[in-house]
Design an enzyme around this catalytic site. Structure first.
Site, mmCIF file in Angstrom:
data_model
loop_
_atom_site.group_PDB
_atom_site.id
_atom_site.type_symbol
_atom_site.label_atom_id
_atom_site.label_comp_id
_atom_site.label_asym_id
_atom_site.label_seq_id
_atom_site.Cartn_x
_atom_site.Cartn_y
_atom_site.Cartn_z
ATOM 1 N N HIS A 454 0.825 -1.205 0.000
ATOM 2 C CA HIS A 454 0.000 0.000 0.000
ATOM 3 C C HIS A 454 0.860 1.256 0.000
ATOM 4 O O HIS A 454 0.633 2.192 -0.775
ATOM 5 C CB HIS A 454 -0.928 -0.012 1.222
ATOM 6 C CG HIS A 454 -1.717 1.249 1.388
ATOM 7 N ND1 HIS A 454 -1.269 2.317 2.142
ATOM 8 C CD2 HIS A 454 -2.912 1.627 0.880
ATOM 9 C CE1 HIS A 454 -2.167 3.287 2.099
ATOM 10 N NE2 HIS A 454 -3.174 2.901 1.346
ATOM 11 N N ARG A 574 11.046 42.205 -14.003
ATOM 12 C CA ARG A 574 10.467 43.105 -13.000
ATOM 13 C C ARG A 574 11.530 44.110 -12.553
ATOM 14 O O ARG A 574 12.481 43.757 -11.850
ATOM 15 C CB ARG A 574 9.953 42.290 -11.816
ATOM 16 C CG ARG A 574 8.749 41.442 -12.154
ATOM 17 C CD ARG A 574 8.508 40.352 -11.141
ATOM 18 N NE ARG A 574 9.502 39.290 -11.291
ATOM 19 C CZ ARG A 574 9.298 38.009 -10.996
ATOM 20 N NH1 ARG A 574 8.117 37.633 -10.545
ATOM 21 N NH2 ARG A 574 10.241 37.120 -11.148
ATOM 22 N N GLY A 779 -1.393 39.450 -16.320
ATOM 23 C CA GLY A 779 -0.844 39.251 -14.976
ATOM 24 C C GLY A 779 -1.884 38.524 -14.144
ATOM 25 O O GLY A 779 -2.676 39.135 -13.430
ATOM 26 N N ASN A 781 -1.856 36.642 -11.533
ATOM 27 C CA ASN A 781 -1.877 36.687 -10.071
ATOM 28 C C ASN A 781 -2.783 37.823 -9.592
ATOM 29 O O ASN A 781 -3.697 37.631 -8.791
ATOM 30 C CB ASN A 781 -0.464 36.876 -9.514
ATOM 31 C CG ASN A 781 0.389 35.639 -9.683
ATOM 32 O OD1 ASN A 781 -0.115 34.549 -9.897
ATOM 33 N ND2 ASN A 781 1.694 35.815 -9.603
ATOM 34 N N CYS A 845 2.177 36.092 -17.783
ATOM 35 C CA CYS A 845 3.468 36.167 -17.098
ATOM 36 C C CYS A 845 3.378 35.904 -15.602
ATOM 37 O O CYS A 845 4.358 36.039 -14.887
ATOM 38 C CB CYS A 845 4.131 37.524 -17.343
ATOM 39 S SG CYS A 845 3.148 38.932 -16.805
#
Length: 895
Positions: A454, A574, A779, A781, A845
C-alpha cells in the site's frame, strides 16, 4: 423511446472502453475475459447505479433483479451455489472507480461463508484451517467495513491469541484458535452493533455492495480524490467475482506483478509473491512477501504461464501493466489488471522505450508524461559520501530525496506539517487510514512490504519519496521510536534522510546535489536512460507546440539559466527588484526630494544602474524578446517599516533627522490598501520623470547592445492599466523618450509597447486598450486577486484551507487558473483585443504560466506565449507540446 438503463454487466459483456461505466477494474476484468485470460467469472455493478444510490439513498429498483440474474449465471459457470452448505461458492466484492484509487475504498472477501457453509468449505477443500481462516477474515472485514465496528477491536482480539500462543503472525494460529477467534469476532459485532453477523449469503452480498457504494464518500477516498484532482461525481463500480484461494497450502499463493519496474521503468517482470496467502495479504504487508522470481522455483509452470499473460497484457495495453494474481493448488488465475502507477523516472523511460519499440507513436509517448513529473525529476538528490552509513536498507519504492523529523502516526504528521515542519512518516506498514499523514509527510518509511505494498503504490502515485520493507528497523509506535539492527534508537522528532532512489535511510540531514535530469536539461546532454527519455520528450514537445515558453527573470544570471533550460525570451523582467539592496538609498532620495531638482538628481543616479541591468539581461537573451515591466509596486515598499522607524526614533537619545524625514514620508504615503492604490501606471503618471528614466535606461541599453553587435529585442510593458487613456498617456511619454534617445544616438528605436492586463476592467475594455497596445501580457496573479476580491497572502493564511476542504475550491486559483471566472476574462480580452488589432501579441506572465493545467487552458485560449520562473521552463515546454496534441488533462496517464 430510449432503451432502459442497464446496471449490471457480466465480465464477458464489457471491454476496456467502458471504464466510465464499469470502472477501471471492471473494464480491465472484462477486457481480460475477452482476451481469453484465466479470469474467475463475475459481474460488475455500474457507476451509474452508485451515483443513483448516493443521490437518493436507494438502489435502483432494477438492480436487485439484474444482480440476481448475474449471480445465477455465475453460479452456473462455477457449478456451485453462493453460500451452499456443501462446497459453497464464495465471492469477493471490490470497488473499482474509473481512476485508480488504491486502497481508498472497500473490499470484502469470502462473501457466502456462515456457520453452515464454513463446514462445507472445510470438507470440500480438505483443509479445515483454511475454511476457518477464511470465515474469520470475512467476519473481520464485514464487521469493520459494512457494520461499522472499530477495526482495532478485532486486531486486539487476534493479538491476544497470538500473545497467548507466543507466535508473531496470523499464519501461526491453528484451527482451534481460529474457531475461538471467529466466535469472539461475532461477539464483538453483537456487542458493538446490537445485531448478529448475518448468516444469509444474499444479505451479505447486498450489504457489501452498498458498503462499497458508501465508501466512495468515505474520508480517505475524499482526501485522495482531492489530492489527485479526481472529480467527486464519478462514483464507483462494484465487482462481484468468484473467489479463488491462495491460502490452500504451499502450492497456492497470491501476488502482484508489473510488466516493468514501476520505480525505474526498466524492462522485465517485477513484483511480490506470498505463498499460502489470500487476496489483500501482499498489499497489507501482514507478512513479508517474496520476490516474484521465487515463484519460478516454487511453481515453474505457473511462473511461465504468468509471464505469457504479462506479455499479452503489455502488448495489448501498450503500457506498464499492474496485475494481481492467485495460484490455487497450482492453477493460475488473473484477478485484476490496470495501467500501473509509476514514478516520474519510470514514466519517461517507459514511454521512451515503448516508442523505441514501435509500440506507441512519439505523440502518444509525449501525452503519457507530464510537466509535474518532469519537475519532480529536477529536484535535488542526496550527495551520499563514503562516510555516510545508512541506518537501514529497504526497497526503493518511490525515488527522490527527503529530510524530516520522524513521526509514527498520521495525526502527528498532519499536526507537525501544519506548523511548517518537514516530517517523515514511519510505520510498520501503512493502511488506507494513513493517507492524511502520507500527504502531509515528505517521505514514507516502512519496515514491511515491497514495491506492491500500500505504501509503495500510493506514494508512487503521489510522487512521494518512499522506502518500504526496511526489515532491519524495529518500529515501536507506542514508544514513539524505531531501533536498528545495530541498536541505534531513533525517537520521534529526530531528523532522518530518506533516499527513495537508493532505498536507504540515514540519521541526520544529508547534503543535496543537483539531479542528473536538471544537469542534463541545462547542458542538453544525456547521461543515462532517464535523461535520454526526458530530452527526447522535450525535443518532440518543442517540435509540435504552438505556445512559446518564456521566462520570468530579473538578472543576467537568471536570464542565462532560463535560456539554457530552453526559454524563448523573457516574458517578465520586474524592474522593482533592481531597486533593492544598496540602491534603496537612491529610491529613498527620490521619494524624499523636496523639489524637481532633487528628484531629478536621484533619478539621474538610478539611470546608469538600470541601464547596466538591462544591458546584461539583453546580452544574456540576445536575439530573443525581453519584456521589461516598468515599476509596479507602490513606492512606500522601498521605505523602512513604520513601526520599526517609530521605535527607532522613540528609543534614540539623539534621533536621526533623516529618520524623522523618512517617518513623515511613510506616514504621508500610507495607504489602507496599497495593492489597489498608487502603483503601476498610476505611479508613473504621478511621479514626474520616473517613467522617462526607466524608458531611457532601456533605450540606452538597446543602443549599447547594437553598438556591440548584438541583437537586442526589448519590449516595454506598462503595468496596472485600467483604461485606454492611462495607456495612451504612458505610451506618449515612452515614445517621446525613445525618440530622444534615437536622435541622440542616431539609432532608430522601434520598441513594442504593451500593457499588463491584471484588472477586470482592463479585460472587459480590452478592445479599447488594444488601440494603444502592441501586446497584452496577462498578470493572472493580480487578475485573480481583483476578480475574486481577495488578498492572496491573507486568504491563503486564513480561509483557503477551509475552502479547499469544503470543496469551494478544487484547487487554489493561484495555483491553477480559475477557468470559469478569471479564464473567461482572459478569453474575452484576447478576442476583443485581436478584433481591434489582429497582430496583437498575447501572453501570460504570472506563475500560472508554469502550471500544467493552466498551460492547456492558455493554449485553447489562443495565447502566443507563457512565461514562468526558470525552474519551471522545461515542464512548461512539455505541457505546451501536450496541449498542442489535444491532451487537455494537464496530467499524465500514470495518475
Amino acid at each position: 423511446m430510449s432503451a432502459p438503463i442497464k446496471y449490471v454487466y457480466e465480465f464477458a459483456e464489457g471491454n476496456r472502453d467502458m471504464a466510465a461505466l464499469l470502472g477501471g477494474k471492471g473494464a480491465g476484468l472484462a477486457e481480460m475475459t475477452r482476451l481469453g485470460l484465466p479470469v474467475p467469472p463475475g459481474f460488475t455493478v455500474t457507476t451509474a447505479a452508485c451515483r443513483l444510490y448516493l443521490a437518493t439513498g436507494e438502489e435502483p429498483p432494477e438492480l436487485g433483479v439484474e444482480a440476481a440474474r448475474a449471480l445465477a449465471g455465475l453460479e452456473r459457470a462455477m457449478g456451485r451455489t453462493l453460500g451452499a452448505p456443501e462446497d459453497p461458492l464464495l465471492v469477493s466484492v471490490r470497488s473499482g472507480a474509473r481512476f485508480s484509487m488504491p486502497g481508498m475504498m472497500e473490499t470484502i472477501l469470502d462473501i457466502g461463508l456462515n456457520d453452515a457453509s464454513v463446514t462445507g468449505l472445510a470438507e470440500a477443500s480438505g483443509q479445515e484451517r483454511f475454511a476457518w481462516d477464511s470465515y474469520r477474515r470475512l467476519i473481520q472485514m464485514f464487521g469493520r467495513t459494512v457494520m461499522g465496528v472499530d477495526g482495532d477491536l478485532f486486531e486486539q482480539a487476534i493479538a491476544a491469541h497470538k500473545a497467548k500462543r507466543e507466535v508473531s503472525g496470523d499464519h501461526d494460529l491453528d484451527t482451534g484458535e481460529l474457531v475461538l477467534i471467529t466466535e469472539e469476532f461475532k461477539d464483538i459485532i453483537r456487542k458493538e452493533t446490537g445485531e448478529e453477523f448475518p448468516q444469509d449469503p444474499a444479505e451479505q452480498l447486498s450489504r457489501a455492495v452498498r458498503a462499497v457504494f458508501d465508501s466512495w464518500n468515505g474520508e480517505r477516498a475524499r482526501i485522495y480524490r482531492h489530492r489527485e484532482h479526481i472529480p467527486e461525481d464519478l462514483g464507483t463500480a462494484v465487482n462481484v467475482q468468484a473467489m479463488v484461494f491462495g491460502n490452500l497450502g504451499e502450492d497456492s499463493g497470491t501476488g502482484v506483478a508489473f510488466t516493468r519496474d514501476p520505480a525505474t521503468g526498466e524492462s522485465g517482470v517485477y513484483g511480490d509473491y506470498l505463498p499460502d496467502a489470500q487476496g489483500e495479504d501482499v498489499v497489507a504487508g501482514v507478512r513479508d512477501a517474496l520476490p516474484l522470481a521465487e515463484l519460478k522455483r516454487l511453481d515453474p509452470r505457473a511462473f511461465v504461464e504468468l509471464g505469457d499473460h504479462l506479455r499479452t497484457l503489455e502488448g495489448h495495453y501498450r503500457d506498464l501493466c499492474d496485475v494481481e494474481f492467485t495460484v490455487e493448488r497450482g492453477r493460475l488465475w488473473i484477478l485484476q489488471t490496470r495501467v500501473g502507477k509509476r514514478t516520474a523516472e519510470a514514466a519517461f523511460r517507459i514511454a521512451h522505450d515503448l516508442q523505441g519499440d514501435g509500440a506507441i507513436s512519439a505523440d502518444e509517448a509525449l501525452v503519457r508524461v507530464g510537466g509535474a513529473e518532469l519537475t519532480r525529476l529536477m529536484f535535488p538528490r542526496f550527495e551520499v559520501r563514503p562516510t555516510d552509513v545508512p541506518l537501514a536498507h529497504g526497497v526503493p519504492a518511490s525515488p527522490g530525496a527527503a529530510v524530516g523529523a520522524v513521526v509514527f502516526d498520521s495525526a502527528e504528521a498532519v499536526r507537525r506539517a501544519a506548523t511548517g515542519e518537514d516530517v517523515v512518516l514511519v510505520r510498520r506498514e501503512t493502511t488506507p487510514d494513513d493517507l492524511p499523514g502520507m500527504i502531509a509527510a515528505q517521505a514514507v518509511l516502512t519496515s514491511r512490504g515491497g514495491k506492491t505494498s500500500h505504501a509503495a503504490v500510493v506514494a508512487r502515485g503521489m510522487g512521494k519519496v518512499c522506502v518500504c520493507g526496511a526489515e532491519a528497523l524495529t518500529v515501536d509506535p507506542a514508544a514513539r521510536r524505531f531501533t536498528t539492527a545495530s541498536g541505534v534508537v531513533v525517537r520521534e522528532g529526530d531528523t532522518v534522510s530518506v533516499d527513495g532512489t537508493a532505498g536507504t535511510v540515514h540519521l541526520g540531514a544529508l547534503p543535496l546535489t543537483a539531479s542528473d535530469v536538471g544537469r542534463a536539461l541545462e547542458t542538453n546532454a544525456s547521461t543515462g536512460p532517464v535523461t535520454e527519455a526526458v530530452l527526447g520528450a522535450l525535443a518532440h514537445a518543442d517540435a509540435v507546440r504552438r505556445l512559446e515558453v518564456r521566462a520570468n527573470a530579473d538578472t543576467p544570471e537568471d536570464a542565462a539559466r532560463a535560456r539554457a533550460l530552453g526559454a524563448q525570451g523573457i516574458g517578465l523582467c520586474r524592474t522593482e527588484h533592481m531597486f533593492l539592496g544598496e540602491r534603496r538609498a537612491l529610491v529613498e532620495a527620490m521619494i524624499l526630494a523636496r523639489d524637481d531638482t532633487a528628484r531629478e538628481a536621484a533619478l539621474a543616479a538610478l539611470l546608469p544602474l538600470q541601464r547596466e541591468d538591462f544591458t546584461g539581461i539583453l546580452a544574456a537573451m540576445d536575439g530573443l524578446p525581453v519584456t521589461i515591466r516598468l515599476l509596479d509596486p507602490p513606492l512606500h515598499e522601498f521605505l523602512p517599516d513604520h513601526t520599526e522607524l517609530a521605535v527607532r526614533l522613540a528609543s534614540a537619545v539623539h534621533p536621526d533627522p533623516h529618520d524623522r524625514e523618512l517617518l513623515r514620508a511613510v506616514e504621508r504615503m500610507h495607504e489602507q490598501n496599497p495593492m489597489l492604490g498608487l502603483r503601476g501606471v498610476r505611479l508613473g503618471l504621478a511621479v514626474p520623470g520616473l517613467t522617462a528614466m526607466q524608458v531611457r535606461a532601456v533605450a540606452e541599453a538597446v543602443t549599447s547592445r547594437l553598438r556591440e553587435g548584438g541583437s537586442p529585442r526589448a519590449e516595454i510593458m506598462i503595468p496596472l492599466v485600467g483604461t485606454v487613456e492611462e495607456l495612451r498617456l504612458a505610451r506618449t511619454e515612452t515614445e517621446r523618450v525613445l525618440a530622444e534617445v534615437a536622435t541622440e544616438t542616431g539609432t532608430p528605436l522601434d520598441l513594442p509597447i504593451g500593457t499588463m492586463i491584471e484588472l477586470p476592467r482592463a479585460a472587459l475594455t480590452a478592445g479599447r486598450i488594444a488601440e494603444a497596445a502592441d501586446f497584452f501580457s496577462f498578470g493572472t496573479n493580480d487578475l485573480t486577486q481583483t476578480t475574486w476580491g481577495l488578498s492572496r497572502d491573507d486568504a491563503e493564511a486564513s480561509f483557503f484551507p477551509l475552502y479547499l476542504e469544503k470543496g469551494v475550491f478544487a484547487v487554489s486559483p493561484f495555483d491553477t487558473i480559475d477557468q470559469e471566472g478569471v479564464g473567461r476574462l482572459v478569453e474575452m480580452a484576447v478576442e476583443a483585443g485581436r478584433a481591434v488589432n489582429p497582430r496583437l501579441e498575447t501572453g501570460v506572465c504570472g506563475e500560472h504560466g508554469g502550471d500544467p493545467d493552466s498551460i492547456h487552458f492558455f493554449h485553447r485560449a489562443g495565447l502566443d506565449h507563457v512565461s514562468c520562473s526558470p525552474f519551471r521552463i522545461p515542464a512548461a515546454r512539455l505541457e505546451a507540446g501536450r496541449a498542442a496534441l489535444g491532451d487537455t488533462t494537464g496530467t499524465s496517464d500514470s495518475r
